[in-house]
Motif scaffolding. Structure first.
Motif, PDB file in Angstrom:
ATOM      1  N   PHE A   1      12.701  24.835 -22.307  1.00 42.66           N
ATOM      2  CA  PHE A   1      13.393  25.235 -21.087  1.00 42.66           C
ATOM      3  C   PHE A   1      13.201  26.744 -20.888  1.00 42.66           C
ATOM      4  N   ASP A   2      11.953  27.130 -20.649  1.00 47.83           N
ATOM      5  CA  ASP A   2      11.657  28.539 -20.388  1.00 47.83           C
ATOM      6  C   ASP A   2      11.053  28.677 -19.005  1.00 47.83           C
ATOM      7  N   SER A   3      10.655  29.889 -18.694  1.00 51.94           N
ATOM      8  CA  SER A   3      10.127  30.134 -17.350  1.00 51.94           C
ATOM      9  C   SER A   3       8.810  29.402 -17.125  1.00 51.94           C
ATOM     10  N   ALA A   4       7.927  29.366 -18.149  1.00 46.87           N
ATOM     11  CA  ALA A   4       6.644  28.685 -17.982  1.00 46.87           C
ATOM     12  C   ALA A   4       6.834  27.193 -17.733  1.00 46.87           C
ATOM     13  N   GLY A   5       7.766  26.580 -18.496  1.00 47.74           N
ATOM     14  CA  GLY A   5       8.026  25.159 -18.276  1.00 47.74           C
ATOM     15  C   GLY A   5       8.623  24.893 -16.918  1.00 47.74           C
ATOM     16  N   GLY A   6       9.505  25.748 -16.471  1.00 46.63           N
ATOM     17  CA  GLY A   6      10.099  25.573 -15.147  1.00 46.63           C
ATOM     18  C   GLY A   6       9.080  25.720 -14.045  1.00 46.63           C
ATOM     19  N   ILE A   7       8.140  26.686 -14.215  1.00 50.11           N
ATOM     20  CA  ILE A   7       7.092  26.865 -13.218  1.00 50.11           C
ATOM     21  C   ILE A   7       6.194  25.632 -13.157  1.00 50.11           C
ATOM     22  N   ALA A   8       5.829  25.081 -14.329  1.00 49.58           N
ATOM     23  CA  ALA A   8       4.997  23.885 -14.356  1.00 49.58           C
ATOM     24  C   ALA A   8       5.708  22.698 -13.693  1.00 49.58           C
ATOM     25  N   LEU A   9       7.009  22.582 -13.967  1.00 50.66           N
ATOM     26  CA  LEU A   9       7.760  21.485 -13.356  1.00 50.66           C
ATOM     27  C   LEU A   9       7.838  21.642 -11.840  1.00 50.66           C
ATOM     28  N   ALA A  10       8.042  22.873 -11.382  1.00 48.71           N
ATOM     29  CA  ALA A  10       8.086  23.114  -9.935  1.00 48.71           C
ATOM     30  C   ALA A  10       6.730  22.838  -9.299  1.00 48.71           C
TER      31      ALA A  10
ATOM     32  N   ALA B   1       0.829  -1.207   0.000  1.00 55.42           N
ATOM     33  CA  ALA B   1       0.000   0.000   0.000  1.00 55.42           C
ATOM     34  C   ALA B   1       0.864   1.258   0.000  1.00 55.42           C
ATOM     35  N   GLN B   2       1.967   1.243   0.748  1.00 56.07           N
ATOM     36  CA  GLN B   2       2.849   2.406   0.774  1.00 56.07           C
ATOM     37  C   GLN B   2       3.522   2.629  -0.573  1.00 56.07           C
ATOM     38  N   VAL B   3       3.948   1.546  -1.220  1.00 52.95           N
ATOM     39  CA  VAL B   3       4.562   1.674  -2.547  1.00 52.95           C
ATOM     40  C   VAL B   3       3.549   2.226  -3.547  1.00 52.95           C
ATOM     41  N   ASN B   4       2.326   1.711  -3.525  1.00 54.36           N
ATOM     42  CA  ASN B   4       1.288   2.226  -4.419  1.00 54.36           C
ATOM     43  C   ASN B   4       1.013   3.704  -4.160  1.00 54.36           C
ATOM     44  N   HIS B   5       1.019   4.095  -2.902  1.00 50.46           N
ATOM     45  CA  HIS B   5       0.791   5.497  -2.550  1.00 50.46           C
ATOM     46  C   HIS B   5       1.884   6.396  -3.120  1.00 50.46           C
ATOM     47  N   LEU B   6       3.127   5.985  -2.980  1.00 44.42           N
ATOM     48  CA  LEU B   6       4.237   6.806  -3.489  1.00 44.42           C
ATOM     49  C   LEU B   6       4.204   6.901  -5.007  1.00 44.42           C
ATOM     50  N   VAL B   7       3.882   5.786  -5.671  1.00 38.22           N
ATOM     51  CA  VAL B   7       3.808   5.812  -7.134  1.00 38.22           C
ATOM     52  C   VAL B   7       2.681   6.724  -7.598  1.00 38.22           C
ATOM     53  N   THR B   8       1.521   6.624  -6.952  1.00 37.92           N
ATOM     54  CA  THR B   8       0.384   7.465  -7.341  1.00 37.92           C
ATOM     55  C   THR B   8       0.683   8.940  -7.109  1.00 37.92           C
ATOM     56  N   ALA B   9       1.417   9.253  -6.050  1.00 35.53           N
ATOM     57  CA  ALA B   9       1.727  10.654  -5.742  1.00 35.53           C
ATOM     58  C   ALA B   9       2.605  11.305  -6.800  1.00 35.53           C
ATOM     59  N   THR B  10       3.304  10.527  -7.614  1.00 34.60           N
ATOM     60  CA  THR B  10       4.205  11.105  -8.630  1.00 34.60           C
ATOM     61  C   THR B  10       3.472  11.476  -9.918  1.00 34.60           C
ATOM     62  N   PHE B  11       2.155  11.231  -9.996  1.00 37.15           N
ATOM     63  CA  PHE B  11       1.430  11.538 -11.241  1.00 37.15           C
ATOM     64  C   PHE B  11       1.528  13.019 -11.632  1.00 37.15           C
ATOM     65  N   PRO B  12       1.316  13.985 -10.724  1.00 34.38           N
ATOM     66  CA  PRO B  12       1.449  15.393 -11.141  1.00 34.38           C
ATOM     67  C   PRO B  12       2.840  15.716 -11.687  1.00 34.38           C
ATOM     68  N   LEU B  13       3.872  15.164 -11.087  1.00 32.51           N
ATOM     69  CA  LEU B  13       5.227  15.416 -11.583  1.00 32.51           C
ATOM     70  C   LEU B  13       5.416  14.825 -12.972  1.00 32.51           C
ATOM     71  N   MET B  14       4.861  13.615 -13.207  1.00 27.62           N
ATOM     72  CA  MET B  14       4.996  13.026 -14.542  1.00 27.62           C
ATOM     73  C   MET B  14       4.228  13.827 -15.584  1.00 27.62           C
ATOM     74  N   VAL B  15       3.046  14.361 -15.217  1.00 29.45           N
ATOM     75  CA  VAL B  15       2.298  15.205 -16.148  1.00 29.45           C
ATOM     76  C   VAL B  15       3.089  16.464 -16.481  1.00 29.45           C
ATOM     77  N   ALA B  16       3.731  17.044 -15.462  1.00 29.94           N
ATOM     78  CA  ALA B  16       4.544  18.237 -15.702  1.00 29.94           C
ATOM     79  C   ALA B  16       5.736  17.914 -16.601  1.00 29.94           C
ATOM     80  N   LEU B  17       6.341  16.762 -16.418  1.00 26.21           N
ATOM     81  CA  LEU B  17       7.479  16.380 -17.259  1.00 26.21           C
ATOM     82  C   LEU B  17       7.042  16.164 -18.704  1.00 26.21           C
ATOM     83  N   VAL B  18       5.876  15.564 -18.892  1.00 25.11           N
ATOM     84  CA  VAL B  18       5.375  15.364 -20.256  1.00 25.11           C
ATOM     85  C   VAL B  18       5.087  16.709 -20.934  1.00 25.11           C
TER      86      VAL B  18
END
Length: 404
Positions: free
Chosen positions: A54-63, A32-49
């Motif tokens: 490499f501009d300010s808007a992309g950096g803000i989205a990644l942050a 359950a903890q592993v599934n929780h950590l994997v699910t929590a990374t979805f916003p970061l993966m969306v930002a990476l996609v």
């Protein structure tokens, strides 16, 4: 007998699993903890996609994606608070770059529905629906063609919410089942302890019978010897009294420490193995089909051993009658040099649905009795049925000179 089989199997499996966990050591993270950590990374993966330049808007989205991932790691503990934090991040991201990630809000809704209490769920649901309404309104104003995408976002939010509620109900059900299982295990342990205590008390009462019977024999022999006046007959009488007293002392040494009860039973000789045939004859025609087989040099044993052996056979046949019905059953007594082996084997009924799954404590009390006498008792399934196997110490009473 089937219930004792199931209880023994369950205990062996639990012991094996406990030993395996000790060898492997504690797991660093649960599933359950592993599934929780994997699910929590979805916003970061969306930002990476969506990080195209490499501009300010992309950096803000990644942050923002990284910040929402960090916030989601705390969503199980503070579901409503993290929902509000992520919505605030989405508002800040839209104000700076006129874009949103959305996935952080959807996943926060899932955690709020799954882990939040009633008040937290209300707060999270209200905030999430408000976010969806604002997002749909802004999307419609900016571009009417993106309205289906906004509707899909709302449906996704509600779907994750329903999924979270379903998980919460399942987790609550599992918790109730665990509590019930734990309570039943405790009740089972208490029942087994009570059965052992009852068997100890019964053994003490039967010890009272043995001693009363022996002392009565000694008194009658002594009175008969005193009235005969024949020296040879009196000598034989004294030998018999000595033998009876010696056997009684052996019983006292063997059963030392057994608890006594204050209510004495009526004066009667206890049953022994010579009465097995009578026991079998009393079984009704609808009961098990029993055959008795004696092997080795059949000889008398101490009264407590004879009584315990009789009780083993009696309880085993009772269990066969209750749980298996009219099945072939074999009782085998093997007289060895220093031990008496007892084996009661029955076949399973043709219609196995007749076999009851209710656990009993009869064999628990028998095991306690046999171990108190220095023997062993095992019960378990065979390829074709069920077997009870017991061993009891056996010796021939030592007779003095004239009485031998």
């Amino acid at each position: 007998m089937v219930e004792d089989q199931a209880g023994a199997s369950t205990r062996h499996v639990a012991m094996d699993l406990t030993a395996l966990r000790r060898r492997l050591g504690p797991a660093p993270l649960s599933v359950a903890q592993v599934n929780h950590l994997v699910t929590a990374t979805f916003p970061l993966m969306v930002a990476l996609v969506g990080f195209e330049r490499f501009d300010s808007a992309g950096g803000i989205a990644l942050a923002a994606g990284l910040a929402q991932t960090v916030a989601l790691t705390w969503a199980r503990r503070f579901p409503a608070a993290m929902m509000l934090v992520i919505i605030a991040m989405e508002a800040a991201l839209f104000w700076v770059s006129h874009s949103v990630l959305t996935f952080g809000v959807i996943i926060a809704a899932y955690y709020a529905a799954s882990w939040g209490d009633r008040r937290q769920r209300i707060v999270a649901l209200s905030a999430g629906l408000g976010y969806c309404a604002v997002a749909v309104a802004l999307t419609t104003i900016s571009n009417i063609r993106t309205l289906p995408m906004a509707g899909a976002m709302v449906m996704c939010f509600l779907g994750f919410w329903i999924s979270g509620r379903f998980e919460a109900s399942q987790r609550s059900r599992i918790s109730e089942l665990r509590e019930t299982s734990s309570r039943l295990a405790e009740e089972r342990a208490v029942a087994e302890q009570r059965a052992a205590d009852r068997e100890r008390a019964l053994l003490a009462r039967e010890l009272h019978d043995i001693l009363n019977h022996s002392v009565t024999r000694m008194v009658l022999d002594a009175e008969a010897g005193a009235e005969t006046g024949d020296e040879a007959a009196a000598r034989q009488t004294l030998y018999r009294v000595a033998d009876t007293g010696r056997d009684s002392l052996a019983e006292l040494r063997r059963l030392l420490g057994v608890l006594r009860t204050e209510t004495p039973d009526e004066l009667r000789p206890p049953p022994d193995l010579n009465q097995l045939d009578e026991l079998v004859d009393r079984i009704p025609s609808s009961g098990p089909q029993v055959t008795v087989d004696r092997q080795g040099e059949v000889r008398p044993a101490d009264t407590s051993i004879e009584l315990a052996a009789y009780r083993v056979v009696q309880e085993s046949l009772t269990n066969v009658a209750k749980h298996a019905g009219a099945v072939p059953t074999n009782v085998r007594l093997t007289y060895l040099t220093g031990a008496l082996e007892i084996e009661v084997v029955n076949e399973l009924p043709r219609d196995r649905r007749q076999t009851r799954a209710v656990r009993g404590t009869g064999l628990v009390g028998l095991r306690e009795r046999v171990e108190l006498l220095g023997g062993t008792l095992h019960a378990g399934p065979t390829k074709t049925g069920f077997a009870v196997y017991a061993t009891l110490p056996l010796r021939q009473p030592v007779r003095s000179g004239g009485g031998s």
